[in-house]
Design a protein around this motif. Sequence first.
Motif, PDB file in Angstrom:
ATOM      1  N   TRP A 140       0.838  -1.189   0.000  1.00 48.98           N
ATOM      2  CA  TRP A 140       0.000   0.000   0.000  1.00 48.98           C
ATOM      3  C   TRP A 140       0.878   1.247   0.000  1.00 48.98           C
ATOM      4  CZ3 TRP A 140      -4.484  -0.467   4.036  1.00 48.98           C
ATOM      5  CH2 TRP A 140      -5.325  -1.500   3.657  1.00 48.98           C
ATOM      6  N   LYS A 142       1.205   5.588   0.700  1.00 47.47           N
ATOM      7  CA  LYS A 142       0.838   6.449   1.830  1.00 47.47           C
ATOM      8  C   LYS A 142      -0.616   6.895   1.753  1.00 47.47           C
ATOM      9  CE  LYS A 142       5.308   8.421   3.003  1.00 47.47           C
ATOM     10  NZ  LYS A 142       6.077   9.643   3.163  1.00 47.47           N
ATOM     11  N   MET A 143      -1.077   7.243   0.553  1.00 49.23           N
ATOM     12  CA  MET A 143      -2.453   7.731   0.413  1.00 49.23           C
ATOM     13  C   MET A 143      -3.457   6.645   0.801  1.00 49.23           C
ATOM     14  SD  MET A 143      -2.385  10.855  -0.351  1.00 49.23           S
ATOM     15  CE  MET A 143      -4.060  11.133  -0.827  1.00 49.23           C
ATOM     16  N   ALA A 144      -3.182   5.440   0.430  1.00 42.39           N
ATOM     17  CA  ALA A 144      -4.097   4.354   0.764  1.00 42.39           C
ATOM     18  C   ALA A 144      -4.115   4.116   2.271  1.00 42.39           C
ATOM     19  CB  ALA A 144      -3.692   3.079   0.033  1.00 42.39           C
ATOM     20  N   ARG A 145      -2.950   4.219   2.909  1.00 45.77           N
ATOM     21  CA  ARG A 145      -2.911   4.045   4.366  1.00 45.77           C
ATOM     22  C   ARG A 145      -3.662   5.173   5.059  1.00 45.77           C
ATOM     23  NH1 ARG A 145       2.460   2.381   3.309  1.00 45.77           N
ATOM     24  NH2 ARG A 145       3.270   4.419   3.845  1.00 45.77           N
ATOM     25  N   ARG A 146      -3.526   6.407   4.536  1.00 43.31           N
ATOM     26  CA  ARG A 146      -4.255   7.539   5.138  1.00 43.31           C
ATOM     27  C   ARG A 146      -5.752   7.367   4.988  1.00 43.31           C
ATOM     28  NH1 ARG A 146      -0.485  12.112   2.630  1.00 43.31           N
ATOM     29  NH2 ARG A 146       1.296  11.867   4.022  1.00 43.31           N
ATOM     30  N   ARG A 147      -6.184   6.947   3.790  1.00 42.55           N
ATOM     31  CA  ARG A 147      -7.623   6.709   3.588  1.00 42.55           C
ATOM     32  C   ARG A 147      -8.137   5.639   4.543  1.00 42.55           C
ATOM     33  NH1 ARG A 147      -7.739   5.366  -2.401  1.00 42.55           N
ATOM     34  NH2 ARG A 147      -5.570   5.855  -2.277  1.00 42.55           N
ATOM     35  N   GLN A 148      -7.343   4.598   4.738  1.00 42.56           N
ATOM     36  CA  GLN A 148      -7.753   3.537   5.661  1.00 42.56           C
ATOM     37  C   GLN A 148      -7.854   4.070   7.080  1.00 42.56           C
ATOM     38  OE1 GLN A 148      -8.739   0.586   4.918  1.00 42.56           O
ATOM     39  NE2 GLN A 148      -8.847  -0.325   6.945  1.00 42.56           N
ATOM     40  N   LYS A 149      -6.889   4.872   7.513  1.00 44.91           N
ATOM     41  CA  LYS A 149      -6.935   5.460   8.860  1.00 44.91           C
ATOM     42  C   LYS A 149      -8.153   6.358   9.017  1.00 44.91           C
ATOM     43  CE  LYS A 149      -2.248   5.675  10.583  1.00 44.91           C
ATOM     44  NZ  LYS A 149      -1.141   6.558  10.957  1.00 44.91           N
ATOM     45  N   ASN A 150      -8.406   7.215   8.011  1.00 45.19           N
ATOM     46  CA  ASN A 150      -9.563   8.110   8.089  1.00 45.19           C
ATOM     47  C   ASN A 150     -10.863   7.319   8.145  1.00 45.19           C
ATOM     48  OD1 ASN A 150      -7.905  10.334   8.044  1.00 45.19           O
ATOM     49  ND2 ASN A 150      -8.052  10.622   5.820  1.00 45.19           N
ATOM     50  N   TYR A 151     -10.939   6.267   7.395  1.00 47.14           N
ATOM     51  CA  TYR A 151     -12.152   5.433   7.410  1.00 47.14           C
ATOM     52  C   TYR A 151     -12.357   4.814   8.793  1.00 47.14           C
ATOM     53  CZ  TYR A 151     -15.277   1.538   6.556  1.00 47.14           C
ATOM     54  OH  TYR A 151     -16.312   0.658   6.638  1.00 47.14           O
ATOM     55  N   SER A 154     -13.621   7.454  11.138  1.00 46.89           N
ATOM     56  CA  SER A 154     -15.036   7.790  10.935  1.00 46.89           C
ATOM     57  C   SER A 154     -15.938   6.687  11.475  1.00 46.89           C
ATOM     58  CB  SER A 154     -15.324   8.033   9.451  1.00 46.89           C
ATOM     59  OG  SER A 154     -15.180   6.837   8.713  1.00 46.89           O
TER      60      SER A 154
END
Length: 189
Positions: A140, A142-151, A154
């Motif tokens: 993965w 960095k962007m995918a890891r950030r999206r996963q963290k944000n999800y 939420s």
Amino acid sequence: MSTPSPDLSEAASAAAEDFFVQIYEFFELIITRFFKNGYASIAQMSGKRWTKVIGSVVFYLIIRPYIEKLFKWMHDRDRRKEKEKRDKERAQFGKVKMTANSLRPGADDKGKVLGEVENTDDELEDEEDIMAAASGVPEWNKMARRRQKNYIKSVKKDQRAEDLSRDQIMELLDWSEDEVVDEKTKKEL
């Protein structure tokens, strides 16, 4: 000029009776010959013939365990050849079964799921690059890891909202009980 024909039903019944009589006589002949010849063969047997029959039975009883061993050995030999053939095919193709976890970088026999991470993202950045290069499986970014963290954040917020009581929600919304009751009465009218 017409001649009277014989009655067909009488001819059919006579033919059927003759057929069944012949069948009965045939089976009677077989049964009488079987018992008559069977009795005569035993009653008129000589000592030499009795010796042959008894010798054959004893020989069979003695040799039967060896016959069974022979068939068991033949069966085991065939099974062994089949197993060797299967093992040889497996060796040619390498490991037959491969799990999804074995394809992931850093996967060990514990079988971790992709979302399970022991360390934080900051600690893993260097390790991920090394593992991705070693295993050939893209990791993965960095962007995918950030999206996963944000999800995940939420989802946790949604769970916290479900855990709030009705009074806490009213307080957050700055509504009072009177306003809610007034709105209900307006709808009823």
